[in-house]
Enzyme design. Sequence first.
Site, PDB file in Angstrom:
ATOM      1  N   GLU A  88     -16.434 -10.262   2.798  1.00  0.00           N
ATOM      2  CA  GLU A  88     -15.238 -10.014   1.982  1.00  0.00           C
ATOM      3  C   GLU A  88     -14.678 -11.313   1.408  1.00  0.00           C
ATOM      4  O   GLU A  88     -14.321 -11.388   0.234  1.00  0.00           O
ATOM      5  CB  GLU A  88     -14.175  -9.311   2.826  1.00  0.00           C
ATOM      6  CG  GLU A  88     -12.938  -8.916   2.035  1.00  0.00           C
ATOM      7  CD  GLU A  88     -11.840  -8.345   2.932  1.00  0.00           C
ATOM      8  OE1 GLU A  88     -11.480  -7.185   2.745  1.00  0.00           O
ATOM      9  OE2 GLU A  88     -11.352  -9.063   3.831  1.00  0.00           O
ATOM     10  N   LYS A  91     -15.932  -9.298   7.322  1.00  0.00           N
ATOM     11  CA  LYS A  91     -14.879 -10.126   6.716  1.00  0.00           C
ATOM     12  C   LYS A  91     -15.478 -11.386   6.098  1.00  0.00           C
ATOM     13  O   LYS A  91     -14.932 -11.956   5.170  1.00  0.00           O
ATOM     14  CB  LYS A  91     -13.818 -10.503   7.748  1.00  0.00           C
ATOM     15  CG  LYS A  91     -12.898  -9.357   8.130  1.00  0.00           C
ATOM     16  CD  LYS A  91     -11.818  -9.102   7.095  1.00  0.00           C
ATOM     17  CE  LYS A  91     -11.121  -7.761   7.342  1.00  0.00           C
ATOM     18  NZ  LYS A  91     -10.370  -7.292   6.174  1.00  0.00           N
ATOM     19  N   GLU A 110     -13.864 -11.798  -6.541  1.00  0.00           N
ATOM     20  CA  GLU A 110     -12.468 -11.521  -6.895  1.00  0.00           C
ATOM     21  C   GLU A 110     -11.513 -12.402  -6.109  1.00  0.00           C
ATOM     22  O   GLU A 110     -10.363 -12.580  -6.490  1.00  0.00           O
ATOM     23  CB  GLU A 110     -12.090 -10.066  -6.586  1.00  0.00           C
ATOM     24  CG  GLU A 110     -12.955  -9.008  -7.224  1.00  0.00           C
ATOM     25  CD  GLU A 110     -14.132  -8.642  -6.350  1.00  0.00           C
ATOM     26  OE1 GLU A 110     -15.164  -9.337  -6.487  1.00  0.00           O
ATOM     27  OE2 GLU A 110     -14.056  -7.714  -5.550  1.00  0.00           O
ATOM     28  N   GLU A 112       0.826  -1.208   0.000  1.00  0.00           N
ATOM     29  CA  GLU A 112       0.000   0.000   0.000  1.00  0.00           C
ATOM     30  C   GLU A 112       0.864   1.264   0.000  1.00  0.00           C
ATOM     31  O   GLU A 112       0.552   2.240  -0.673  1.00  0.00           O
ATOM     32  CB  GLU A 112      -0.933  -0.025   1.227  1.00  0.00           C
ATOM     33  CG  GLU A 112      -1.939   1.108   1.242  1.00  0.00           C
ATOM     34  CD  GLU A 112      -3.094   0.856   2.214  1.00  0.00           C
ATOM     35  OE1 GLU A 112      -3.250  -0.284   2.685  1.00  0.00           O
ATOM     36  OE2 GLU A 112      -3.836   1.807   2.478  1.00  0.00           O
ATOM     37  N   CYS A 153      -8.498  -1.731   3.865  1.00  0.00           N
ATOM     38  CA  CYS A 153      -8.489  -2.973   4.667  1.00  0.00           C
ATOM     39  C   CYS A 153      -9.829  -3.239   5.310  1.00  0.00           C
ATOM     40  O   CYS A 153     -10.094  -4.348   5.737  1.00  0.00           O
ATOM     41  CB  CYS A 153      -7.438  -2.986   5.767  1.00  0.00           C
ATOM     42  SG  CYS A 153      -6.313  -1.654   5.758  1.00  0.00           S
ATOM     43  N   CYS A 181     -10.778  -2.018  14.406  1.00  0.00           N
ATOM     44  CA  CYS A 181     -11.167  -3.431  14.495  1.00  0.00           C
ATOM     45  C   CYS A 181     -11.391  -3.896  15.941  1.00  0.00           C
ATOM     46  O   CYS A 181     -12.138  -4.841  16.170  1.00  0.00           O
ATOM     47  CB  CYS A 181     -10.111  -4.309  13.850  1.00  0.00           C
ATOM     48  SG  CYS A 181      -9.663  -3.735  12.212  1.00  0.00           S
ATOM     49  N   SER A 241      -7.017   2.216  -2.132  1.00  0.00           N
ATOM     50  CA  SER A 241      -5.806   1.449  -2.381  1.00  0.00           C
ATOM     51  C   SER A 241      -6.185   0.119  -3.019  1.00  0.00           C
ATOM     52  O   SER A 241      -7.144  -0.523  -2.600  1.00  0.00           O
ATOM     53  CB  SER A 241      -5.083   1.185  -1.060  1.00  0.00           C
ATOM     54  OG  SER A 241      -4.156   0.149  -1.248  1.00  0.00           O
ATOM     55  N   GLU A 279       2.402   1.773  -3.413  1.00  0.00           N
ATOM     56  CA  GLU A 279       1.362   2.294  -4.297  1.00  0.00           C
ATOM     57  C   GLU A 279       1.188   3.799  -4.050  1.00  0.00           C
ATOM     58  O   GLU A 279       1.069   4.600  -4.985  1.00  0.00           O
ATOM     59  CB  GLU A 279       0.056   1.543  -3.986  1.00  0.00           C
ATOM     60  CG  GLU A 279      -1.114   1.939  -4.855  1.00  0.00           C
ATOM     61  CD  GLU A 279      -2.419   1.288  -4.388  1.00  0.00           C
ATOM     62  OE1 GLU A 279      -2.493   0.852  -3.215  1.00  0.00           O
ATOM     63  OE2 GLU A 279      -3.353   1.226  -5.192  1.00  0.00           O
TER      64      GLU A 279
END
Lengths: 679, 171
Positions: free
Chosen positions: A365, A362, A370, A283, A303, A507, A323, A286
């Site tokens: 996710e 999550k 993907e 990250e 994230c 989190c 990102s 990038e």
Amino acid sequence: MNEKIAKKAVVVDGQEIILNGEKNILEVAKKANIEIPTFCYHSDLSVYGACRMCLVEVEGRGLMPACSTSPEAGMVIKTTTSRVLQARRMIVEFYLANHERDCTVCERNLNCRLQAIAASLGIDEVRFGEREEKLPRDTSTFSLVRDPNRCILCGDCVRACKEIENIGIYDFTQRGSQTKVEPAFGKKLSEVECVYCGQCSVRCPTGALVVKSEVNSAWEAVLDSDLMVVAQIAPAVRVAIGEAFGLPPGEITTGKIVAALKKIGFDRVYDTAFSADLTVIEEAEEFFRRLQKGERLPQFTSCCPSWVIYAERNYPFYLENLSSARSPQQMFGSVIKNFIYEAENTPREKIVSVSIMPCTAKKFEARRPEFIHDEIPDVDIVLTAQETIRMIKTANIDFKELDPLPFDVPLGAGSGAGVIFGVTGGVTEAVLRYAYERLTGQELKEVEFKGVRGMDSTREAEVDFGGRKVKVAIVHGLANAQKLVKDMRSGERYYDFVEVMNCPGGCIGGGGMPLEYPDYQEVLRRRAEGLYNADRLSVVRKAQDNPSIKFLYEKWLKEANSEIAEHHLHTHYYSRRRISDEMIRIQEAKSAQKVDIAVCVGTSCYLKGSYDLLQELLELTKEYGVEDRVSVGATFCLERCTEGPNIRINEEVFSGISKDNLRQIFEEAVLSKLVAETH
Amino acid sequence: MEIEKESLVLSRQFEKVNAILRKYSHNVDNLIAILQEIQSEYRYLPEEILTYVATALQVSPAHVYGVATFYAQFSLEPKGEHIIRVCDGTACHVKGSAQILKAVRENLGLREGENTTSDLMFTVETVACIGACALAPALMVDEEVYGQMDEEKVQQLVDHLLGEGEKVDAV
């Protein structure tokens, strides 16, 4: 009022308490070591005052709700009188009359505020009948289960979603005995704008909103000797799982969790802090590229899966700014399924990758297409801290007494930078530790960036990287993120790097973390402290110094943002609809040979003037005399928000529609079809 | 021909929704008034229109739905052109309003669970009291009150509403 009491004091159950800015009687009572029971009070939400559990007797005033009564000097408060007890018992009995009574098979059995309060009041009978109608449970998402039969209408979820996230998927509907708390039109959670963060379930005092359990599939996997089960443990859970076993919040139990998982039957246990280090490097690199080119700034972190879904639905203009680095969970998933399987000499389909997470989103996710290749997901099972606790209990492990075990090698260890990912500001700090050395070429001596820490909802900092000043912002809670984005869009604020976490505290306040605390804010503070302690105790505190990371780049990825890294550790984002399957019929074709046109009136297109286009389109059908052969409707999202306004003609979506090109598109894509069909 | 007429109505209604939203300056404080006007346009509150209203007012659909379901005046089901309200207040109840309701429903051919005729001409509701206790059992057709009803009179009234038979005098 009693004149003998000191000037700025109240009396609680005979004890004089000096007032010091307490908001309400609950806080004053706490100083007298009295924990008044509540259902609908949460210190971080607005005061609702509806559950009436916190009634206390105030001399000269009678029964008052402690949550919404400010203490005044001279007040004489009694928290346990016969009137108070009678009122509380009656109220609880009413709640129970409307509540399912199958406690033993409820997810929240022994972890339920309603149950606890009923027990403490000694309710041994419910004199009222049971609710006859049984409403269907909503199991439509990967993350949460909503059981309306267990709802006591405290409205905590309504306010959590509205105030913390500013999404507001729930509201009170109907009235009187028919009142319900539910999403719009009684829809399922999968059909509304839910970001699956579980903040509603964290605040639900009963089992009406619970984490959707994957415990059964996890047991199946660990008990199957044919499979190799590989776990990764997220940073935040290591300072919280102990809470369920009598340890204080914030106590670091990493080694005990590893030991417990090994006892349960996990074959390998790794640390998500390792892949967080990977995220830092990917990250940050990038970010440097963008900074150099001056493009796609600000860069937003990605994230947090709830933030990502929210951005995909609402901020089409920022999708390029997220990102592209995958979240630590998905990076580790990819490492397991693309690298570790080979090192372990085990076929990919025999490896089950399980992540132990603080987060309900999550679960969603891990199911994003993907992250599934040839029907094999990078992460097979996502267990929240709550589910992990259940497994440890099922295995009858004396968690508190376990001797700690280390993570497996060679990819086990994470740096302190990876560990603080679990708290708001942590990702930013971890990136700064890397960026400083990378950009200045000098060693970073003082690794702690105290300026980005803390619990303020929005924090900002400016960091000097050898002349280039970089502005960063950190925000947690989507409501705060929305405000920040609004200011950025209007030009009021500018940043180069923005960290967004959906949950308050980051989190550590995730929807899958252990529940039930009288003072949730204090718990969050201690969990945060726990993570910073874990960082301080780490031998390696910077991602770039992590030998396992060096090993992985050497053996597999070559260098940051390399082609392999791009392929396995990065991703892309899509515009997503917020509202499913709704169409406003505006003009119906009567002919069988017809063309269907849908004009998007979702927020993004609506703001770009799609309503005017709709009117213009209706005019065009009139002008060409084809009203009877063209159906026109308004729909809510065609999932191409960046290119809007959009219209759909039969099955084909046309973007970037304006008054200037509408006529041409109409002639080419609509009229031509009608002519072709008549011939 | 019918469909063409319907199309016109649909398009006109949607224009009206936008005019109503403009009239109340897209302000959510006016939500109840906005819903009232939309209901008088559509005769009910269609789900997709409520979602559109939420989008235009920048509030969550759940909020709009909550308000729409709280008030008895709002209906989320299509209502008939004419509303027949059978009084079930104490006086009418004692005088056999249940029979009257049954007769109304049978004569309109409503099946169980159905309150609106399939041609969207009639909706049947019960109300707690229409203040015509002296004329119990009573009912209303739109704004007209009919008193001292019995099964025969109901049949006559419904026949007339359906365009057959003689007129029944309102109070």
